[in-house]
Design a protein around this motif. Structure first.
Motif, PDB file in Angstrom:
ATOM      1  N   UNK A 263       0.811  -1.219   0.000  1.00  0.00           N
ATOM      2  CA  UNK A 263       0.000   0.000   0.000  1.00  0.00           C
ATOM      3  C   UNK A 263       0.845   1.270   0.000  1.00  0.00           C
ATOM      4  N   UNK A 264       2.170   1.133   0.010  1.00  0.00           N
ATOM      5  CA  UNK A 264       3.055   2.293  -0.036  1.00  0.00           C
ATOM      6  C   UNK A 264       3.611   2.701   1.314  1.00  0.00           C
ATOM      7  N   UNK A 265       3.133   2.101   2.403  1.00  0.00           N
ATOM      8  CA  UNK A 265       3.692   2.415   3.720  1.00  0.00           C
ATOM      9  C   UNK A 265       5.127   1.905   3.806  1.00  0.00           C
ATOM     10  N   UNK A 266       5.953   2.662   4.503  1.00  0.00           N
ATOM     11  CA  UNK A 266       7.328   2.253   4.731  1.00  0.00           C
ATOM     12  C   UNK A 266       7.346   1.252   5.875  1.00  0.00           C
ATOM     13  N   UNK A 267       8.072   0.188   5.710  1.00  0.00           N
ATOM     14  CA  UNK A 267       8.240  -0.812   6.765  1.00  0.00           C
ATOM     15  C   UNK A 267       9.722  -0.922   7.077  1.00  0.00           C
ATOM     16  N   UNK A 268      10.010  -1.025   8.358  1.00  0.00           N
ATOM     17  CA  UNK A 268      11.406  -1.109   8.787  1.00  0.00           C
ATOM     18  C   UNK A 268      11.548  -2.171   9.868  1.00  0.00           C
ATOM     19  N   UNK A 269      12.577  -2.966   9.751  1.00  0.00           N
ATOM     20  CA  UNK A 269      12.832  -4.041  10.712  1.00  0.00           C
ATOM     21  C   UNK A 269      13.858  -3.593  11.742  1.00  0.00           C
ATOM     22  N   UNK A 270      13.581  -3.904  13.017  1.00  0.00           N
ATOM     23  CA  UNK A 270      14.564  -3.684  14.079  1.00  0.00           C
ATOM     24  C   UNK A 270      14.720  -4.985  14.857  1.00  0.00           C
ATOM     25  N   UNK A 271      15.726  -5.029  15.703  1.00  0.00           N
ATOM     26  CA  UNK A 271      16.050  -6.250  16.432  1.00  0.00           C
ATOM     27  C   UNK A 271      15.017  -6.609  17.496  1.00  0.00           C
ATOM     28  N   UNK A 272      14.329  -5.594  18.054  1.00  0.00           N
ATOM     29  CA  UNK A 272      13.370  -5.871  19.128  1.00  0.00           C
ATOM     30  C   UNK A 272      12.375  -4.726  19.270  1.00  0.00           C
TER      31      UNK A 272
ATOM     32  N   UNK B 209       9.133 -14.663  15.554  1.00  0.00           N
ATOM     33  CA  UNK B 209       9.467 -15.565  16.655  1.00  0.00           C
ATOM     34  C   UNK B 209      10.820 -15.246  17.280  1.00  0.00           C
ATOM     35  N   UNK B 210      11.768 -14.760  16.478  1.00  0.00           N
ATOM     36  CA  UNK B 210      13.093 -14.439  17.010  1.00  0.00           C
ATOM     37  C   UNK B 210      13.131 -13.064  17.691  1.00  0.00           C
ATOM     38  N   UNK B 211      11.982 -12.382  17.759  1.00  0.00           N
ATOM     39  CA  UNK B 211      11.895 -11.086  18.438  1.00  0.00           C
ATOM     40  C   UNK B 211      12.078  -9.885  17.540  1.00  0.00           C
ATOM     41  N   UNK B 212      12.488 -10.089  16.282  1.00  0.00           N
ATOM     42  CA  UNK B 212      12.619  -8.945  15.387  1.00  0.00           C
ATOM     43  C   UNK B 212      11.236  -8.362  15.107  1.00  0.00           C
ATOM     44  N   UNK B 213      11.215  -7.072  14.889  1.00  0.00           N
ATOM     45  CA  UNK B 213       9.964  -6.345  14.701  1.00  0.00           C
ATOM     46  C   UNK B 213       9.968  -5.676  13.336  1.00  0.00           C
ATOM     47  N   UNK B 214       8.845  -5.773  12.639  1.00  0.00           N
ATOM     48  CA  UNK B 214       8.657  -5.036  11.396  1.00  0.00           C
ATOM     49  C   UNK B 214       7.679  -3.913  11.717  1.00  0.00           C
ATOM     50  N   UNK B 215       8.196  -2.692  11.743  1.00  0.00           N
ATOM     51  CA  UNK B 215       7.404  -1.507  12.051  1.00  0.00           C
ATOM     52  C   UNK B 215       6.762  -0.989  10.772  1.00  0.00           C
ATOM     53  N   UNK B 216       5.620  -0.336  10.898  1.00  0.00           N
ATOM     54  CA  UNK B 216       4.905   0.264   9.773  1.00  0.00           C
ATOM     55  C   UNK B 216       4.798   1.766  10.038  1.00  0.00           C
ATOM     56  N   UNK B 217       5.114   2.587   9.057  1.00  0.00           N
ATOM     57  CA  UNK B 217       5.090   4.039   9.287  1.00  0.00           C
ATOM     58  C   UNK B 217       3.708   4.665   9.118  1.00  0.00           C
ATOM     59  N   UNK B 218       2.676   3.855   8.898  1.00  0.00           N
ATOM     60  CA  UNK B 218       1.316   4.392   8.732  1.00  0.00           C
ATOM     61  C   UNK B 218       0.942   5.309   9.893  1.00  0.00           C
ATOM     62  N   UNK B 219       1.263   4.901  11.112  1.00  0.00           N
ATOM     63  CA  UNK B 219       0.908   5.677  12.294  1.00  0.00           C
ATOM     64  C   UNK B 219       1.585   7.028  12.402  1.00  0.00           C
ATOM     65  N   UNK B 220       2.638   7.257  11.636  1.00  0.00           N
ATOM     66  CA  UNK B 220       3.328   8.560  11.714  1.00  0.00           C
ATOM     67  C   UNK B 220       2.513   9.668  11.073  1.00  0.00           C
TER      68      UNK B 220
END
Length: 169
Positions: free
Chosen positions: A44-53, A110-121
């Protein structure tokens, strides 16, 4: 006269080379930044970013107002609650979201990594719902109480809610 002309030609060529080198470095840095943050676009065009936790906030929050950052921190802390809280901004239809949680977090692996979505910004409705849910949770309110409050508050004048399951009583 010929010496001046030669000087200006040489200076112009040096500037062009410098600008070309800067442009190349910038592109390489952008590629490196994207790779190090594991950023990509959702369908849908939202930016997604992965972080370690969940403790590691995404870099796209840099420079955002405090309300936005607090809403993302609330989403990280209240995943178990926000999964039962619908969003009323229209993201269910436009982005396929299933709850207010999806406006901030696309996935926790499951390994705790998170995929964040920038929609909420960029969405005040998403932020308001998450922040109100956090306040109510802090006051000791149940997930069902929070859900009923959100449904009543956003029932009129907002988009259709996400298709979100009801919490247990």
């Amino acid at each position: 006269m010929a010496a001046k002309r030669f000087y200006w030609i040489l200076t112009g060529m040096a500037l062009l080379l410098l600008l070309a080198a800067c442009g190349q470095d910038k592109g390489q840095n952008q590629d490196q930044d994207a790779a190090s943050h594991s950023a990509h676009l959702a369908p849908n065009g939202d930016l997604r970013e992965e972080t370690a936790s969940l403790a590691d906030m995404p870099s796209f929050l840099t420079g955002e107002p405090a309300q936005v950052t607090v809403a993302y921190a609330a989403a990280a802390k209240l995943r178990d609650t926000l999964q039962y809280i619908p969003c009323y901004c229209g993201c269910g239809e436009s982005a396929g979201h299933k709850s207010n949680l999806d406006c901030f977090i696309a996935d926790v692996r499951e390994d705790g990594t998170v995929v964040w979505d920038d929609h909420g910004t960029t969405c005040g409705v998403c932020q308001q719902i998450a922040l109100k849910a956090a306040k109510m949770k802090q006051e000791g309110r149940s997930d069902l109480d929070i859900r009923q409050f959100v449904d009543q508050t956003y029932a009129e004048g907002y988009a259709n809610p996400t298709d979100t399951p009801m919490p247990n009583a």
